[in-house]
Motif scaffolding. Structure first.
Motif, PDB file in Angstrom:
ATOM      1  N   LYS A 106      -4.800  65.441 -40.833  1.00  0.00           N
ATOM      2  CA  LYS A 106      -5.606  64.239 -40.586  1.00  0.00           C
ATOM      3  C   LYS A 106      -5.157  63.093 -41.492  1.00  0.00           C
ATOM      4  O   LYS A 106      -5.077  61.933 -41.053  1.00  0.00           O
ATOM      5  N   ALA A 107      -4.867  63.405 -42.740  1.00  0.00           N
ATOM      6  CA  ALA A 107      -4.425  62.361 -43.667  1.00  0.00           C
ATOM      7  C   ALA A 107      -3.078  61.784 -43.241  1.00  0.00           C
ATOM      8  O   ALA A 107      -2.842  60.567 -43.352  1.00  0.00           O
ATOM      9  N   LYS A 108      -2.186  62.646 -42.747  1.00  0.00           N
ATOM     10  CA  LYS A 108      -0.901  62.157 -42.252  1.00  0.00           C
ATOM     11  C   LYS A 108      -1.105  61.179 -41.107  1.00  0.00           C
ATOM     12  O   LYS A 108      -0.517  60.084 -41.075  1.00  0.00           O
ATOM     13  N   ALA A 109      -1.927  61.571 -40.126  1.00  0.00           N
ATOM     14  CA  ALA A 109      -2.171  60.701 -38.978  1.00  0.00           C
ATOM     15  C   ALA A 109      -2.826  59.398 -39.417  1.00  0.00           C
ATOM     16  O   ALA A 109      -2.452  58.309 -38.956  1.00  0.00           O
ATOM     17  N   LYS A 110      -3.796  59.491 -40.318  1.00  0.00           N
ATOM     18  CA  LYS A 110      -4.530  58.298 -40.756  1.00  0.00           C
ATOM     19  C   LYS A 110      -3.617  57.297 -41.445  1.00  0.00           C
ATOM     20  O   LYS A 110      -3.759  56.077 -41.261  1.00  0.00           O
ATOM     21  N   ARG A 111      -2.663  57.773 -42.220  1.00  0.00           N
ATOM     22  CA  ARG A 111      -1.741  56.865 -42.907  1.00  0.00           C
ATOM     23  C   ARG A 111      -1.013  55.968 -41.908  1.00  0.00           C
ATOM     24  O   ARG A 111      -0.903  54.754 -42.105  1.00  0.00           O
ATOM     25  N   TYR A 112      -0.536  56.558 -40.823  1.00  0.00           N
ATOM     26  CA  TYR A 112       0.208  55.786 -39.826  1.00  0.00           C
ATOM     27  C   TYR A 112      -0.724  54.885 -39.025  1.00  0.00           C
ATOM     28  O   TYR A 112      -0.408  53.716 -38.762  1.00  0.00           O
ATOM     29  N   VAL A 113      -1.876  55.415 -38.637  1.00  0.00           N
ATOM     30  CA  VAL A 113      -2.831  54.606 -37.868  1.00  0.00           C
ATOM     31  C   VAL A 113      -3.295  53.420 -38.693  1.00  0.00           C
ATOM     32  O   VAL A 113      -3.382  52.285 -38.197  1.00  0.00           O
ATOM     33  N   ASP A 114      -3.614  53.644 -39.961  1.00  0.00           N
ATOM     34  CA  ASP A 114      -4.069  52.554 -40.831  1.00  0.00           C
ATOM     35  C   ASP A 114      -3.026  51.450 -40.913  1.00  0.00           C
ATOM     36  O   ASP A 114      -3.338  50.258 -40.802  1.00  0.00           O
ATOM     37  N   TYR A 115      -1.761  51.837 -41.109  1.00  0.00           N
ATOM     38  CA  TYR A 115      -0.722  50.820 -41.240  1.00  0.00           C
ATOM     39  C   TYR A 115      -0.597  50.019 -39.947  1.00  0.00           C
ATOM     40  O   TYR A 115      -0.516  48.775 -39.968  1.00  0.00           O
ATOM     41  N   ILE A 116      -0.579  50.708 -38.820  1.00  0.00           N
ATOM     42  CA  ILE A 116      -0.405  50.012 -37.542  1.00  0.00           C
ATOM     43  C   ILE A 116      -1.557  49.048 -37.277  1.00  0.00           C
ATOM     44  O   ILE A 116      -1.348  47.893 -36.877  1.00  0.00           O
ATOM     45  N   LEU A 117      -2.784  49.501 -37.503  1.00  0.00           N
ATOM     46  CA  LEU A 117      -3.941  48.641 -37.252  1.00  0.00           C
ATOM     47  C   LEU A 117      -4.029  47.506 -38.265  1.00  0.00           C
ATOM     48  O   LEU A 117      -4.398  46.371 -37.916  1.00  0.00           O
ATOM     49  N   ASP A 118      -3.702  47.793 -39.509  1.00  0.00           N
ATOM     50  CA  ASP A 118      -3.790  46.769 -40.552  1.00  0.00           C
ATOM     51  C   ASP A 118      -2.690  45.721 -40.433  1.00  0.00           C
ATOM     52  O   ASP A 118      -2.795  44.640 -41.041  1.00  0.00           O
ATOM     53  N   HIS A 119      -1.643  46.024 -39.678  1.00  0.00           N
ATOM     54  CA  HIS A 119      -0.522  45.094 -39.527  1.00  0.00           C
ATOM     55  C   HIS A 119      -0.374  44.603 -38.095  1.00  0.00           C
ATOM     56  O   HIS A 119       0.739  44.285 -37.652  1.00  0.00           O
ATOM     57  N   GLN A 120      -1.491  44.532 -37.369  1.00  0.00           N
ATOM     58  CA  GLN A 120      -1.417  43.958 -36.030  1.00  0.00           C
ATOM     59  C   GLN A 120      -0.896  42.530 -36.127  1.00  0.00           C
ATOM     60  O   GLN A 120      -1.297  41.755 -36.999  1.00  0.00           O
ATOM     61  N   GLN A 121       0.040  42.195 -35.238  1.00  0.00           N
ATOM     62  CA  GLN A 121       0.677  40.887 -35.288  1.00  0.00           C
ATOM     63  C   GLN A 121      -0.344  39.781 -34.970  1.00  0.00           C
ATOM     64  O   GLN A 121      -1.340  40.018 -34.291  1.00  0.00           O
ATOM     65  N   PRO A 122      -0.124  38.567 -35.461  1.00  0.00           N
ATOM     66  CA  PRO A 122      -1.059  37.470 -35.174  1.00  0.00           C
ATOM     67  C   PRO A 122      -1.296  37.232 -33.684  1.00  0.00           C
ATOM     68  O   PRO A 122      -2.379  36.794 -33.286  1.00  0.00           O
ATOM     69  N   ASP A 123      -0.294  37.552 -32.838  1.00  0.00           N
ATOM     70  CA  ASP A 123      -0.475  37.331 -31.401  1.00  0.00           C
ATOM     71  C   ASP A 123      -1.108  38.530 -30.697  1.00  0.00           C
ATOM     72  O   ASP A 123      -1.262  38.536 -29.470  1.00  0.00           O
ATOM     73  N   GLY A 124      -1.482  39.573 -31.452  1.00  0.00           N
ATOM     74  CA  GLY A 124      -2.139  40.739 -30.886  1.00  0.00           C
ATOM     75  C   GLY A 124      -1.246  41.938 -30.716  1.00  0.00           C
ATOM     76  O   GLY A 124      -1.730  43.059 -30.509  1.00  0.00           O
ATOM     77  N   TRP A 125       0.060  41.762 -30.782  1.00  0.00           N
ATOM     78  CA  TRP A 125       0.999  42.867 -30.597  1.00  0.00           C
ATOM     79  C   TRP A 125       0.805  43.921 -31.679  1.00  0.00           C
ATOM     80  O   TRP A 125       0.575  43.583 -32.850  1.00  0.00           O
ATOM     81  N   LEU A 126       0.877  45.183 -31.300  1.00  0.00           N
ATOM     82  CA  LEU A 126       0.793  46.276 -32.260  1.00  0.00           C
ATOM     83  C   LEU A 126       2.189  46.832 -32.507  1.00  0.00           C
ATOM     84  O   LEU A 126       2.917  47.145 -31.574  1.00  0.00           O
ATOM     85  N   GLY A 127       2.553  46.932 -33.800  1.00  0.00           N
ATOM     86  CA  GLY A 127       3.836  47.499 -34.159  1.00  0.00           C
ATOM     87  C   GLY A 127       4.903  46.460 -34.357  1.00  0.00           C
ATOM     88  O   GLY A 127       4.687  45.245 -34.204  1.00  0.00           O
ATOM     89  N   PRO A 128       6.110  46.922 -34.686  1.00  0.00           N
ATOM     90  CA  PRO A 128       7.213  45.988 -34.945  1.00  0.00           C
ATOM     91  C   PRO A 128       7.654  45.267 -33.679  1.00  0.00           C
ATOM     92  O   PRO A 128       7.504  45.778 -32.569  1.00  0.00           O
ATOM     93  N   ILE A 129       8.179  44.088 -33.858  1.00  0.00           N
ATOM     94  CA  ILE A 129       8.741  43.309 -32.746  1.00  0.00           C
ATOM     95  C   ILE A 129      10.258  43.422 -32.862  1.00  0.00           C
ATOM     96  O   ILE A 129      10.910  42.646 -33.545  1.00  0.00           O
ATOM     97  N   GLY A 130      10.821  44.436 -32.218  1.00  0.00           N
ATOM     98  CA  GLY A 130      12.222  44.761 -32.412  1.00  0.00           C
ATOM     99  C   GLY A 130      12.411  45.571 -33.680  1.00  0.00           C
ATOM    100  O   GLY A 130      11.486  45.735 -34.483  1.00  0.00           O
ATOM    101  N   ASP A 131      13.615  46.102 -33.879  1.00  0.00           N
ATOM    102  CA  ASP A 131      13.888  46.891 -35.074  1.00  0.00           C
ATOM    103  C   ASP A 131      15.374  46.794 -35.425  1.00  0.00           C
ATOM    104  O   ASP A 131      16.152  46.132 -34.727  1.00  0.00           O
ATOM    105  N   ALA A 132      15.752  47.455 -36.517  1.00  0.00           N
ATOM    106  CA  ALA A 132      17.133  47.407 -36.983  1.00  0.00           C
ATOM    107  C   ALA A 132      18.102  48.071 -36.005  1.00  0.00           C
ATOM    108  O   ALA A 132      19.312  47.852 -36.075  1.00  0.00           O
ATOM    109  N   GLN A 133      17.596  48.884 -35.101  1.00  0.00           N
ATOM    110  CA  GLN A 133      18.434  49.520 -34.081  1.00  0.00           C
ATOM    111  C   GLN A 133      18.599  48.646 -32.838  1.00  0.00           C
ATOM    112  O   GLN A 133      19.117  49.078 -31.828  1.00  0.00           O
ATOM    113  N   LYS A 134      18.112  47.418 -32.924  1.00  0.00           N
ATOM    114  CA  LYS A 134      18.296  46.398 -31.886  1.00  0.00           C
ATOM    115  C   LYS A 134      17.562  46.719 -30.586  1.00  0.00           C
ATOM    116  O   LYS A 134      18.005  46.379 -29.496  1.00  0.00           O
TER     117      LYS A 134
END
Length: 665
Positions: A106-134
């Motif tokens: 549960k703690a493992k899952a919560k760590r990832y969920v917390d980061y994703i929700l706490d870093h929602q983009q200003p336009d509403g998008w969840l997660g990164p907008i593109g990545d280093a793998q292009k």
């Protein structure tokens, strides 16, 4: 300009929680036939709990500790892959954690969920907008499995952040697909997002969400139309095609049922059966799946089936069962879950294959290979053989099955989707109800269902009767009940009648008080599956039986944790069976055996049932392109002496033969 302005007005109104004047009638959804229970309402027990615990101790519970694509993902601010792998992993680790009630998971899952929700983009998008793998910015596909994961997390935890974040992100996705209609992976997997939007609508009643689902389905690939005029009847051996891709096809099983909730169209509802029938004829395997290595590859049992396809096909069936309430889908779900799923793992679940084979007699990277488009590592057991998608995605298989074993009915009762040991805790008529399933099914025929209520009450149980059970019966002592409109005396046993030997539901309408036990007997018999070149596989109930081949495990690579393995045969495997498919019961004997102590149910040592048959070595049947050659066309002859062969459940094997040539017509 008018369209853009109208859409802006709608977005502003919906964002304020207001109804729009433009909508004369609010959009509606056709209701599900059955309603899945929230995550945590069903707890695995018996062999199923052991299976989930084994997964947690193996790859399933530890990827975030050592696999860069999870540990260092852009989804949590790292530099590694920021596309589908964390959403895939969360879609399995969340239900695994809460089904096992495991604080560390549960703690493992919560760590990832917390980061994703706490870093929602200003336009509403969840997660990164593109990545280093292009990966393309604003590619909506990875959000489809993310929605599934977060909705499960909200069910289990009640986290108040989840629903608003998903609604806000859905508005951004809607804007993105207006500007760039869905393409590639999202286009062929649109139904997964629609199903998530339906669940979100059930929580919020936001009309916008139904319109968003309608739009995404209209932009998606029409799997029903493809299979009504199916052209991919042969093995695909070159190139990359989204429409021949196995995983996409397995995910497409839910397309018709999902669209039927928008259309009410009977053709949409039936589309899943059309797909299953066509795939069985063109690419089907005895384990309930179809070949796809990486693309559909015909019926030879030496072709592979990708693990991602197995778990996605299971989820499609679980979704379709809820939508349609059709017992036939439960039969197929069990065939896949109790054969194809466990067969593709090292039995301690510290390694998995990318491709499994029904006739899998060697797993080696050496030499040429039979796979349609996959590489030489595809049937090795390891961390990420061939490609890492299955490493991230396999986690949903067992947990999602456990979470969908029972569902609620519109008449205020409970229905069985699949049989396995578990405990259900829910409310009916505002009162707590506990249902415990005590069983060794699918290895045994009996299922005991123990119902506990706090005070006398009446509600129905919908018990699934599989197509393969010829003489099923239901017994309940101490309480009167009705079955099929017929009132039975206390202690009576009811033979379950049905029409045309089809899978069905039978309603057990009972007056419950205290703790009462229902006993369901599902006698299983030998059945013949006719395979490639007239070969035969042996089924009993939901289980497929296979000849286990003694093997040498050869380590080929050390990973940060666990290892990659080749598996090489140490015994003969090329047998033809002495049987006639039309009279298979005359040639096969089933025996219950005592499994080894502490051995997982799906392992050679844990096998608790065997099938005895007789066969002869077939010297001309050998290895071709790194796999068993296709079975010679039956019937065959052989001068070799008759031997007694012991077959075990397919899911208990590593190396095996499941489809055999036969000596008799």
């Amino acid at each position: 300009m008018i369209r853009t302005r109208s859409r802006l007005i709608w977005m502003l109104a919906a964002g304020l929680g207001l109804a729009t004047a433009a909508a004369a009638d609010p959009p509606t959804l056709q209701p599900n036939a059955l309603e899945p229970l929230p995550l945590g309402a069903i707890r695995p027990s018996g062999w199923l709990k052991v299976q989930l615990e084994t997964q947690a101790k193996g790859l399933g519970g530890g990827l975030d500790e050592f696999w860069p694509d999870i540990r260092d993902s852009a989804w949590i601010g790292g530099k590694a892959e920021g596309w589908e792998r964390v959403p895939y992993w969360l879609d399995g680790i969340v239900p695994l954690a809460y089904l096992l009630d495991d604080p560390a998971l549960k703690a493992k899952a919560k760590r990832y969920v917390d980061y994703i929700l706490d870093h929602q983009q200003p336009d509403g998008w969840l997660g990164p907008i593109g990545d280093a793998q292009k990966h393309t910015p604003y590619d909506v596909w990875p959000l489809f499995p993310l929605y599934k994961a977060l909705l499960q997390y909200e069910q289990a935890t009640g986290d108040p952040r989840v629903i608003p974040a998903l609604v806000r992100c859905a508005r951004k996705i809607d804007q993105v697909v207006d500007e760039t209609p869905i393409y590639e992976w999202a286009k062929v997997r649109a139904a997964d997002y629609a199903v998530a939007l339906y669940a979100l609508y059930d929580r919020t009643k936001e009309p916008f969400l139904i319109e968003a689902a309608r739009k995404i389905m209209a932009q998606g690939h029409d799997w029903r139309a493809q299979f009504e005029d199916y052209r991919l009847t042969d093995r695909q051996t070159s190139g990359f095609g989204m429409l021949s891709h196995g995983v996409n096809t397995g995910m497409g099983w839910k397309f018709g049922p999902a669209r039927s909730r928008l259309t009410g169209d009977a053709g949409d509802r039936d589309a899943v059966f059309q797909m299953l029938g066509v795939l069985d004829r063109c690419h089907g395997q005895a384990n309930g799946m179809f070949t796809c290595d990486e693309h559909v590859a015909g019926r030879s049992p030496s072709q592979g089936t990708e693990l991602c396809t197995v778990v996605e096909a299971m989820y499609s069936l679980e979704t379709a069962i809820a939508t349609l309430g059709d017992a036939r889908l439960g039969d197929r779900l069990e065939r896949i879950a109790y054969n194809a799923l466990p067969a593709t793992f090292k039995k301690d679940m510290t390694a998995h294959q990318y491709d499994q084979q029904a006739n899998q007699v060697v797993c080696s990277r050496e030499g040429d290979h039979v796979y349609a488009t996959n590489g030489p590592d595809s049937n090795l057991f390891g961390l990420e053989p061939n490609f890492g998608c299955c490493t991230a995605n396999f986690h949903q298989g067992w947990p999602k099955l456990a979470a969908h074993l029972w569902m609620k009915t519109p008449k205020g009762g409970l229905a069985v989707a699949a049989y396995a040991p578990c405990v259900v805790t829910t409310e009916i008529q505002g009162k707590p109800v506990r249902v415990e399933v005590k069983t060794a099914y699918p290895f045994r025929d009996a299922v005991e269902i123990v119902v506990t209520v706090p005070e006398p009450m009446r509600f129905p149980l919908e018990l699934r009767v599989p197509e393969w059970s010829r003489t099923p019966s239901i017994t309940m002592s101490e309480v009167p009940f009705a079955l099929g409109g017929r009132k039975l005396r206390v202690g009576d046993a009811a033979d379950v009648a049905r029409d045309e030997r089809s899978a069905c539901y039978r309603t057990l309408d009972a007056e419950w008080s205290g703790t009462k036990t229902v006993r369901l007997e599902l006698p299983a018999f030998a059945q013949a599956y006719r395979g490639y070149n007239g070969s035969t596989a042996i089924l009993r109930g939901p289980l497929l039986f296979a000849l286990p081949i003694a093997a040498e495990w050869k380590k080929v690579k050390d990973n940060p944790k666990f290892a990659d393995w080749e598996v090489l045969p140490k015994a003969a495997w090329n047998y033809a069976l002495e049987l006639s498919p039309g009279r298979i019961e005359d040639f096969v004997t089933f025996r219950e055996v005592q499994p080894a102590v502490d051995a997982p149910a799906f392992s050679a040592g844990g096998a608790s049932v065997q099938a005895e048959v007789r066969g002869r070595r077939l010297e001309g049947w050998g290895i071709d392109r790194g796999a068993a050659a296709p079975p010679p066309k039956s019937p065959v002859s052989s001068p070799a002496p008759l031997e007694t062969l012991k077959l075990i459940p397919y899911g208990c094997t590593d190396l095996r033969v499941a489809e055999f040539p036969t000596l008799l017509d």
